[in-house]
Design a protein around this motif. Structure first.
Motif, PDB file in Angstrom:
ATOM      1  N   UNK A 115      -5.601 101.738   6.200  1.00  0.00           N
ATOM      2  CA  UNK A 115      -5.378  99.977   6.033  1.00  0.00           C
ATOM      3  C   UNK A 115      -6.174 100.070   4.640  1.00  0.00           C
ATOM      4  N   UNK A 116      -5.249  99.218   3.395  1.00  0.00           N
ATOM      5  CA  UNK A 116      -5.588  98.741   2.695  1.00  0.00           C
ATOM      6  C   UNK A 116      -6.736  98.138   1.911  1.00  0.00           C
ATOM      7  N   UNK A 117      -6.778  96.883   2.919  1.00  0.00           N
ATOM      8  CA  UNK A 117      -8.019  96.000   2.556  1.00  0.00           C
ATOM      9  C   UNK A 117      -8.976  96.374   2.112  1.00  0.00           C
ATOM     10  N   UNK A 118      -9.698  95.749   1.775  1.00  0.00           N
ATOM     11  CA  UNK A 118     -11.295  96.338   1.318  1.00  0.00           C
ATOM     12  C   UNK A 118     -12.936  96.393   2.546  1.00  0.00           C
ATOM     13  N   UNK A 119     -11.892  96.161   3.547  1.00  0.00           N
ATOM     14  CA  UNK A 119     -12.800  96.008   4.274  1.00  0.00           C
ATOM     15  C   UNK A 119     -13.126  96.248   5.755  1.00  0.00           C
TER      16      UNK A 119
END
Length: 119
Positions: A51-55
């Motif tokens: 997953x590329x989302x920072x969170x």
């Protein structure tokens, strides 16, 4: 809805798609990511990405199975149902797993077998 929220199952997406269940069981067999190539073509392997989302950088597929179809109705296992290893420990690193023998198909389904993280 396809292409929004958690249904962004494509490389380099800001979010990601994950199956709801962590391990291959009767529920996980009904969860997959399906690709339509538009016509029967040669498929030589699968590339996965965390997953590329920072969170959510700790969310990724650890292993998966692949099934293919020419018509979207009759499905066959790739390499007799082999479990492919995603080969990564997190982040949005891409990993390509090549099939021993390329297959012909229009539709490709990736069935998560094990993964880390959950929506």
């Amino acid at each position: 809805r396809m292409g929004t929220g958690w249904a962004r199952g494509q490389l380099n997406s800001p979010l990601c798609w994950l199956a709801r269940h962590h391990y291959w069981n009767s529920h996980a067999k009904t969860q997959w990511l399906q690709l339509d190539l538009g016509a029967v073509d040669t498929v030589a392997g699968v590339t996965t990405q965390g997953c590329g989302h920072p969170g959510y950088r700790g969310w990724y597929t650890k292993s998966y199975r692949v099934r293919v179809s020419d018509d979207g109705a009759k499905w066959r296992d790739v390499e007799c149902g082999r479990v492919f290893e995603a080969g990564r420990t997190g982040g949005n690193t891409k990993h390509t797993e090549m099939f021993t023998v390329p297959v012909k198909a229009r539709f490709v389904r990736v069935y998560p077998y094990k993964f880390h993280g959950t929506p």
